[in-house]
Design a protein around this motif. Sequence first.
Motif, PDB file in Angstrom:
ATOM      1  N   SER A 110       0.831  -1.221   0.000  1.00 36.60           N
ATOM      2  CA  SER A 110       0.000   0.000   0.000  1.00 36.60           C
ATOM      3  C   SER A 110       0.861   1.265   0.000  1.00 36.60           C
TER       4      SER A 110
ATOM      5  N   LEU B 217       2.237   1.846  -3.425  1.00 35.01           N
ATOM      6  CA  LEU B 217       1.230   2.366  -4.356  1.00 35.01           C
ATOM      7  C   LEU B 217       0.951   3.844  -4.095  1.00 35.01           C
ATOM      8  N   ILE B 218       0.885   4.201  -2.821  1.00 33.40           N
ATOM      9  CA  ILE B 218       0.622   5.613  -2.491  1.00 33.40           C
ATOM     10  C   ILE B 218       1.772   6.482  -3.002  1.00 33.40           C
TER      11      ILE B 218
ATOM     12  N   TRP C 242       3.087  10.336  -9.460  1.00 34.56           N
ATOM     13  CA  TRP C 242       2.331  10.601 -10.702  1.00 34.56           C
ATOM     14  C   TRP C 242       1.637  11.963 -10.601  1.00 34.56           C
TER      15      TRP C 242
ATOM     16  N   LEU D 133      -7.278  -3.031  -6.041  1.00 34.02           N
ATOM     17  CA  LEU D 133      -6.222  -3.765  -5.327  1.00 34.02           C
ATOM     18  C   LEU D 133      -6.570  -4.029  -3.862  1.00 34.02           C
TER      19      LEU D 133
ATOM     20  N   MET E 167      -7.947  -8.207   0.093  1.00 39.66           N
ATOM     21  CA  MET E 167      -8.864  -8.829   1.060  1.00 39.66           C
ATOM     22  C   MET E 167      -9.234 -10.247   0.599  1.00 39.66           C
TER      23      MET E 167
ATOM     24  N   ILE F  28     -18.718  -8.589  -0.730  1.00 40.35           N
ATOM     25  CA  ILE F  28     -17.963  -7.413  -0.287  1.00 40.35           C
ATOM     26  C   ILE F  28     -17.631  -6.559  -1.505  1.00 40.35           C
TER      27      ILE F  28
ATOM     28  N   ALA G 251     -16.227  -1.515   1.803  1.00 40.06           N
ATOM     29  CA  ALA G 251     -15.038  -0.813   2.310  1.00 40.06           C
ATOM     30  C   ALA G 251     -14.504   0.038   1.167  1.00 40.06           C
TER      31      ALA G 251
ATOM     32  N   PHE H 109      -7.559  -3.962   6.989  1.00 34.99           N
ATOM     33  CA  PHE H 109      -7.897  -5.362   6.694  1.00 34.99           C
ATOM     34  C   PHE H 109      -8.125  -6.196   7.957  1.00 34.99           C
TER      35      PHE H 109
ATOM     36  N   GLY I  64     -11.514  -5.635   9.119  1.00 31.71           N
ATOM     37  CA  GLY I  64     -12.418  -6.214   8.121  1.00 31.71           C
ATOM     38  C   GLY I  64     -12.549  -7.725   8.309  1.00 31.71           C
TER      39      GLY I  64
HETATM   40  C1  B12 Z   1      -3.327   2.238  -8.714  1.00 31.21           C
HETATM   41  C2  B12 Z   1      -4.203   3.470  -8.828  1.00 31.21           C
HETATM   42  C3  B12 Z   1      -5.080   3.521  -9.897  1.00 31.21           C
HETATM   43  C4  B12 Z   1      -5.226   2.399 -10.894  1.00 31.21           C
HETATM   44  C5  B12 Z   1      -5.996   1.237 -10.262  1.00 31.21           C
HETATM   45  C6  B12 Z   1      -5.552  -0.075 -10.829  1.00 31.21           C
HETATM   46  C7  B12 Z   1      -6.164  -1.250 -10.181  1.00 31.21           C
HETATM   47  N1  B12 Z   1      -6.140  -2.351 -10.925  1.00 31.21           N
HETATM   48  O1  B12 Z   1      -6.647  -1.213  -9.050  1.00 31.21           O
HETATM   49  C8  B12 Z   1      -5.992   3.086 -12.065  1.00 31.21           C
HETATM   50  C9  B12 Z   1      -5.003   3.537 -13.105  1.00 31.21           C
HETATM   51  C10 B12 Z   1      -7.093   2.274 -12.752  1.00 31.21           C
HETATM   52  C11 B12 Z   1      -6.547   4.327 -11.366  1.00 31.21           C
HETATM   53  C12 B12 Z   1      -7.538   5.076 -11.915  1.00 31.21           C
HETATM   54  C13 B12 Z   1      -7.966   6.297 -11.371  1.00 31.21           C
HETATM   55  N2  B12 Z   1      -7.457   6.907 -10.289  1.00 31.21           N
HETATM   56 CO1  B12 Z   1      -6.211   6.067  -9.081  1.00 31.21          CO
HETATM   57  N3  B12 Z   1      -4.836   5.569  -7.933  1.00 31.21           N
HETATM   58  C14 B12 Z   1      -4.139   4.493  -7.861  1.00 31.21           C
HETATM   59  C15 B12 Z   1      -3.168   4.568  -6.672  1.00 31.21           C
HETATM   60  C16 B12 Z   1      -1.776   4.876  -7.224  1.00 31.21           C
HETATM   61  C17 B12 Z   1      -3.112   3.348  -5.774  1.00 31.21           C
HETATM   62  C18 B12 Z   1      -4.469   2.883  -5.259  1.00 31.21           C
HETATM   63  C19 B12 Z   1      -4.342   1.599  -4.511  1.00 31.21           C
HETATM   64  O2  B12 Z   1      -4.499   0.510  -5.068  1.00 31.21           O
HETATM   65  N4  B12 Z   1      -3.988   1.650  -3.220  1.00 31.21           N
HETATM   66  C20 B12 Z   1      -3.795   0.453  -2.380  1.00 31.21           C
HETATM   67  C21 B12 Z   1      -5.039   0.175  -1.564  1.00 31.21           C
HETATM   68  C22 B12 Z   1      -4.892  -1.128  -0.798  1.00 31.21           C
HETATM   69  O3  B12 Z   1      -5.137   1.236  -0.677  1.00 31.21           O
HETATM   70  P1  B12 Z   1      -6.490   2.032  -0.456  1.00 31.21           P
HETATM   71  O4  B12 Z   1      -7.340   1.894  -1.643  1.00 31.21           O
HETATM   72  O5  B12 Z   1      -6.146   3.363   0.063  1.00 31.21           O
HETATM   73  O6  B12 Z   1      -7.169   1.157   0.703  1.00 31.21           O
HETATM   74  C23 B12 Z   1      -6.970   1.310   2.082  1.00 31.21           C
HETATM   75  C24 B12 Z   1      -8.309   1.314   2.784  1.00 31.21           C
HETATM   76  O7  B12 Z   1      -9.323   1.938   2.015  1.00 31.21           O
HETATM   77  C25 B12 Z   1      -8.584  -0.105   3.093  1.00 31.21           C
HETATM   78  N5  B12 Z   1      -9.227  -0.944   2.102  1.00 31.21           N
HETATM   79  C26 B12 Z   1      -9.175  -0.887   0.761  1.00 31.21           C
HETATM   80  N6  B12 Z   1      -9.890  -1.880   0.216  1.00 31.21           N
HETATM   81  C27 B12 Z   1     -10.406  -2.578   1.225  1.00 31.21           C
HETATM   82  C28 B12 Z   1     -11.247  -3.680   1.236  1.00 31.21           C
HETATM   83  C29 B12 Z   1     -11.666  -4.200   2.464  1.00 31.21           C
HETATM   84  C30 B12 Z   1     -12.604  -5.334   2.443  1.00 31.21           C
HETATM   85  C31 B12 Z   1     -11.252  -3.608   3.686  1.00 31.21           C
HETATM   86  C32 B12 Z   1     -11.730  -4.141   4.958  1.00 31.21           C
HETATM   87  C33 B12 Z   1     -10.405  -2.495   3.665  1.00 31.21           C
HETATM   88  C34 B12 Z   1      -9.993  -2.004   2.457  1.00 31.21           C
HETATM   89  O8  B12 Z   1      -7.312  -0.661   3.321  1.00 31.21           O
HETATM   90  C35 B12 Z   1      -6.310   0.010   2.557  1.00 31.21           C
HETATM   91  C36 B12 Z   1      -5.066   0.159   3.389  1.00 31.21           C
HETATM   92  O9  B12 Z   1      -5.262   1.044   4.431  1.00 31.21           O
HETATM   93  C37 B12 Z   1      -3.780   5.757  -5.853  1.00 31.21           C
HETATM   94  C38 B12 Z   1      -2.752   6.499  -5.001  1.00 31.21           C
HETATM   95  C39 B12 Z   1      -3.170   6.528  -3.527  1.00 31.21           C
HETATM   96  N7  B12 Z   1      -2.730   7.542  -2.831  1.00 31.21           N
HETATM   97  O10 B12 Z   1      -3.884   5.703  -3.051  1.00 31.21           O
HETATM   98  C40 B12 Z   1      -4.459   6.552  -6.950  1.00 31.21           C
HETATM   99  C41 B12 Z   1      -5.707   7.376  -6.582  1.00 31.21           C
HETATM  100  C42 B12 Z   1      -6.582   6.604  -5.619  1.00 31.21           C
HETATM  101  N8  B12 Z   1      -6.384   7.518  -7.867  1.00 31.21           N
HETATM  102  C43 B12 Z   1      -6.929   8.674  -8.031  1.00 31.21           C
HETATM  103  C44 B12 Z   1      -7.630   9.082  -9.182  1.00 31.21           C
HETATM  104  C45 B12 Z   1      -8.045  10.551  -9.229  1.00 31.21           C
HETATM  105  C46 B12 Z   1      -7.930   8.202 -10.217  1.00 31.21           C
HETATM  106  C47 B12 Z   1      -8.711   8.498 -11.491  1.00 31.21           C
HETATM  107  C48 B12 Z   1      -9.957   9.367 -11.322  1.00 31.21           C
HETATM  108  C49 B12 Z   1      -7.717   9.107 -12.477  1.00 31.21           C
HETATM  109  C50 B12 Z   1      -8.328   9.557 -13.792  1.00 31.21           C
HETATM  110  N9  B12 Z   1      -8.351  10.850 -13.986  1.00 31.21           N
HETATM  111  O11 B12 Z   1      -8.740   8.733 -14.568  1.00 31.21           O
HETATM  112  C51 B12 Z   1      -9.059   7.087 -11.977  1.00 31.21           C
HETATM  113  C52 B12 Z   1     -10.404   6.627 -11.395  1.00 31.21           C
HETATM  114  C53 B12 Z   1     -10.908   5.398 -12.048  1.00 31.21           C
HETATM  115  C54 B12 Z   1     -12.167   4.889 -11.399  1.00 31.21           C
HETATM  116  N10 B12 Z   1     -13.313   5.257 -11.927  1.00 31.21           N
HETATM  117  O12 B12 Z   1     -12.122   4.190 -10.442  1.00 31.21           O
HETATM  118  C55 B12 Z   1      -6.699   9.574  -6.818  1.00 31.21           C
HETATM  119  C56 B12 Z   1      -7.969   9.681  -5.963  1.00 31.21           C
HETATM  120  C57 B12 Z   1      -8.134  11.084  -5.427  1.00 31.21           C
HETATM  121  C58 B12 Z   1      -9.425  11.174  -4.664  1.00 31.21           C
HETATM  122  N11 B12 Z   1      -9.394  10.869  -3.385  1.00 31.21           N
HETATM  123  O13 B12 Z   1     -10.422  11.483  -5.245  1.00 31.21           O
HETATM  124  C59 B12 Z   1      -5.475   8.883  -6.134  1.00 31.21           C
HETATM  125  C60 B12 Z   1      -5.407   9.059  -4.609  1.00 31.21           C
HETATM  126  C61 B12 Z   1      -4.215   9.444  -6.839  1.00 31.21           C
HETATM  127  C62 B12 Z   1      -3.927  10.887  -6.484  1.00 31.21           C
HETATM  128  N12 B12 Z   1      -2.919  11.126  -5.664  1.00 31.21           N
HETATM  129  O14 B12 Z   1      -4.586  11.780  -6.939  1.00 31.21           O
HETATM  130  N13 B12 Z   1      -5.904   4.571 -10.209  1.00 31.21           N
END
Ligand code: B12
Length: 320
Positions: free
Chosen positions: A148, A151-152, A158, A207, A212, A248, A279, A302, A305
């Motif tokens: 995570s 990825l952040i 980016w 992802l 999960m 989920i 989530a 997680f 969760g």
């Molecule tokens: C990879 C990525 C993508 C990839 C995704 C690929 C894929 N196969 O998943 C792609 C290229 C498709 C993408 C697209 C977009 N993205 Co993007 N992306 C990311 C990136 C780099 C990583 C996200 C990620 O996978 N994180 C890892 C997961 C595990 O972390 P998380 O989601 O934060 O989850 C946490 C909790 O929510 C929780 N959790 C998550 N899932 C679950 C599930 C369960 C069951 C439980 C209990 C907990 C839980 O646990 C995690 C750990 O604490 C982030 C950067 C960032 N700062 O996060 C940007 C980011 C999320 N994206 C962003 C944006 C803007 C977009 C787009 C709108 C870009 C565009 N103009 O097209 C599109 C949106 C597409 C859409 N409609 O969904 C922004 C969101 C800003 C906002 N808050 O609004 C971010 C933050 C980038 C940025 N710095 O601006 N993206």
Amino acid sequence: MTSIIDFSDEPRYTIKAVSVQTGIRPVTLRAWERRHDLLSPHRSDNRYRLYSERDVAVLRWIKSRVDGGISISNAVTELRQMTRNGIWPDAVPAAPTRTLSKPKATPEKYTHWLYDALINHDEDKASDIMKELHASFDLITIFVRILSPTLIAIGEAWYRGEIRITTEHYASNFLRAKLMSLLQAYPTRRNAPYVQLGCAPTEQHELGSLMMAVLLRSQGFRVEYLGPDLPIDDLVDYASYEFPDMIIMTASTELAAFEMRRLKEKLDQLDPAPQLAYAGSVFDQDMKVRKMVPGLYLGDNFEQGIELVREVLKVKEPLS
Ligand code: B12
């Protein structure tokens, strides 16, 4: 594929060691031997059972049949019929073992190395790092403290214009592929609480949902991972004849979250209605969104969760 007959029949393992390798409890192993005349392990001088590599392979095969919904007596009969005709089934691969070695570096250091390898499109190096992570850390640590943050950091780079979008896509697809292989390395089961996971309509961030899925499957749940941007009507139709215990969904935008209200309404019309849980970052960041979406919010991490899933599906003991 290796056939079971290719494994050594030299007596080697105690019942405890076999239990660790197969996930079958000693009491179950003894019952299978007694009631179904399944194996006749060698006895050591002090009368302890000693099993061979081939016995372990037979047990893994039998267990995979039982996990697949076949009764133990039918699985044993099936094996007997095959071996009587000189046919031995292919060995079932073992679930990834989790005997961890001492890590070479901290999670933070690994995050840094993985980030570097990915932004340089160095696939060999990134793969080596993933192998080391798997050998040294538990899944939660890998997902929460290494993947995570990597990825952040990539998202931020980016956003600041330091890396191209192609590089971000390359990195997230690399990690997606690794997570899928990990998911597939764990055995699929039939006789366990059944959870379907995926992402709400329009949602591409998959992802978290995939992580999960790996965690729940590694804990013995029956898990099906359905992917990003799921259409509600089709999902409900699928649930109407697959009967998952829980669905989920994850979402990172309000648009995706609100689609889940419609999903909940439709799921509630099924009998039995699966539990809807959700989530994702939009729920973590905004309590208003959580209030607007009915169903069970699994929290922003997680561990919580998994606890909630176990509680709701009434899983007290570890599933094996
Ligand atoms: C990879 C990525 C993508 C990839 C995704 C690929 C894929 N196969 O998943 C792609 C290229 C498709 C993408 C697209 C977009 N993205 Co993007 N992306 C990311 C990136 C780099 C990583 C996200 C990620 O996978 N994180 C890892 C997961 C595990 O972390 P998380 O989601 O934060 O989850 C946490 C909790 O929510 C929780 N959790 C998550 N899932 C679950 C599930 C369960 C069951 C439980 C209990 C907990 C839980 O646990 C995690 C750990 O604490 C982030 C950067 C960032 N700062 O996060 C940007 C980011 C999320 N994206 C962003 C944006 C803007 C977009 C787009 C709108 C870009 C565009 N103009 O097209 C599109 C949106 C597409 C859409 N409609 O969904 C922004 C969101 C800003 C906002 N808050 O609004 C971010 C933050 C980038 C940025 N710095 O601006 N993206």
